[in-house]
Write an enzyme that holds these catalytic residues in place. Sequence first.
Site, PDB file in Angstrom:
ATOM      1  N   ASP A  72       0.852  -1.189   0.000  1.00 30.80           N
ATOM      2  CA  ASP A  72       0.000   0.000   0.000  1.00 30.80           C
ATOM      3  C   ASP A  72       0.889   1.241   0.000  1.00 30.80           C
ATOM      4  O   ASP A  72       1.749   1.398   0.866  1.00 30.80           O
ATOM      5  CB  ASP A  72      -0.913   0.000   1.222  1.00 30.80           C
ATOM      6  N   ASN A  75      -2.788  13.196  -4.223  1.00 34.93           N
ATOM      7  CA  ASN A  75      -3.920  13.660  -5.022  1.00 34.93           C
ATOM      8  C   ASN A  75      -4.424  15.013  -4.539  1.00 34.93           C
ATOM      9  O   ASN A  75      -4.699  15.913  -5.342  1.00 34.93           O
ATOM     10  CB  ASN A  75      -5.062  12.638  -4.956  1.00 34.93           C
ATOM     11  N   ASP A  90      -1.743   9.695 -10.469  1.00 30.88           N
ATOM     12  CA  ASP A  90      -1.661   8.613 -11.452  1.00 30.88           C
ATOM     13  C   ASP A  90      -0.212   8.316 -11.821  1.00 30.88           C
ATOM     14  O   ASP A  90       0.175   7.157 -12.007  1.00 30.88           O
ATOM     15  CB  ASP A  90      -2.450   8.985 -12.707  1.00 30.88           C
ATOM     16  N   GLU A  94      -4.591   2.348  -4.465  1.00 34.25           N
ATOM     17  CA  GLU A  94      -3.135   2.476  -4.385  1.00 34.25           C
ATOM     18  C   GLU A  94      -2.492   1.216  -3.829  1.00 34.25           C
ATOM     19  O   GLU A  94      -1.353   1.238  -3.367  1.00 34.25           O
ATOM     20  CB  GLU A  94      -2.758   3.674  -3.504  1.00 34.25           C
TER      21      GLU A  94
END
Length: 341
Positions: A214, A222, A231, A257
Amino acid sequence: MPNTLLQTAAANLKKAVPLMLKYKIPTTPTNYALWYAYVGEQNPLLNQDLDTAIKQNQTCSPVTSELLYRKHVSDPVELDVREMRKNLDAMVCELSQSLRDTNLDTETFQSQIDKDFKKLSDLETKGFSLEQVIGVVRSIVKESSNIRSSTVSFTEQLQKAQSEIDTLKTRLAASEKDMLFDALTNVLNRRAFNHDIEAQIDLSPTGTCLILIDIDHFKSFNDTFGHQLGDLVLKTVAKRIQEACRDGIKLYRFGGEEFAIIVPSSQLRVARQLAEAIRRAIEKLSVKDRRSDKVIDSITASFGVAEWKPKQSVAQLIEATDKLLYEAKRLGRNRVMPIAS
């Protein structure tokens, strides 16, 4: 069909079926075609790839079989269609996010107009005559109202377009149920993971290890820099992890993620060493934000590693690995759990 071809076909099937049974290969049309071509020995590259897969895993997983079928047996036109759909899906994802961002900007603009209306009403308290104030207010309010109406209409159009895109994405997903790759990162997706982990535990579970990864604080990337940089972080991390996956070890985008790695025919100590090597490689990564030219060099990830135990189900293996991942994050992130003994 001439008798010679019938005899050849029968002979190849007699060879293929026992091999499929020996290596516990499911009797699907794709697998029949793959092993029929294998025993026919007309494609040395196919035989080499299939031999390697069998050597590494003592079987050939559903996803590996599908990929070998696509590479060596299937019609190129069929593959072109799949690639087109994959690219279309990626385009839709990008357009969808762009529309969401535009919607957010529009809502902010509309909120500002409402504030301006409040300011305009305060002009009456200034040193203008009432007639002058009313004239100015009427003129500006009229112009602002037109802008507001246009904004509302634009928002409605965006919402309609968003709805159409969501519908298109649903239809794409339904029409491409055998899609195996994640459009953004180009690694195997959750559907491929589900197929492979089920087959691995059913056919050759001993020594199978699962790694869950993770990306730490991904939401902040973000929120701070926007989804495009988020991204880019995902793609960069996926590429770095993929570079470490060899000898039958496969990487999957597990969701959001989070990534998963299936390590067959191994043991916990070896899988944990692999996770630690990947962790160190990720923390050396840097990503540049093209808008601000700022370099992001604080990318880290947390890892949970577990080995299959006798009588353990797939769900239990995933749950055990996920608990270790959660523990790694609880202890401060950027670490592998369990701790090396």
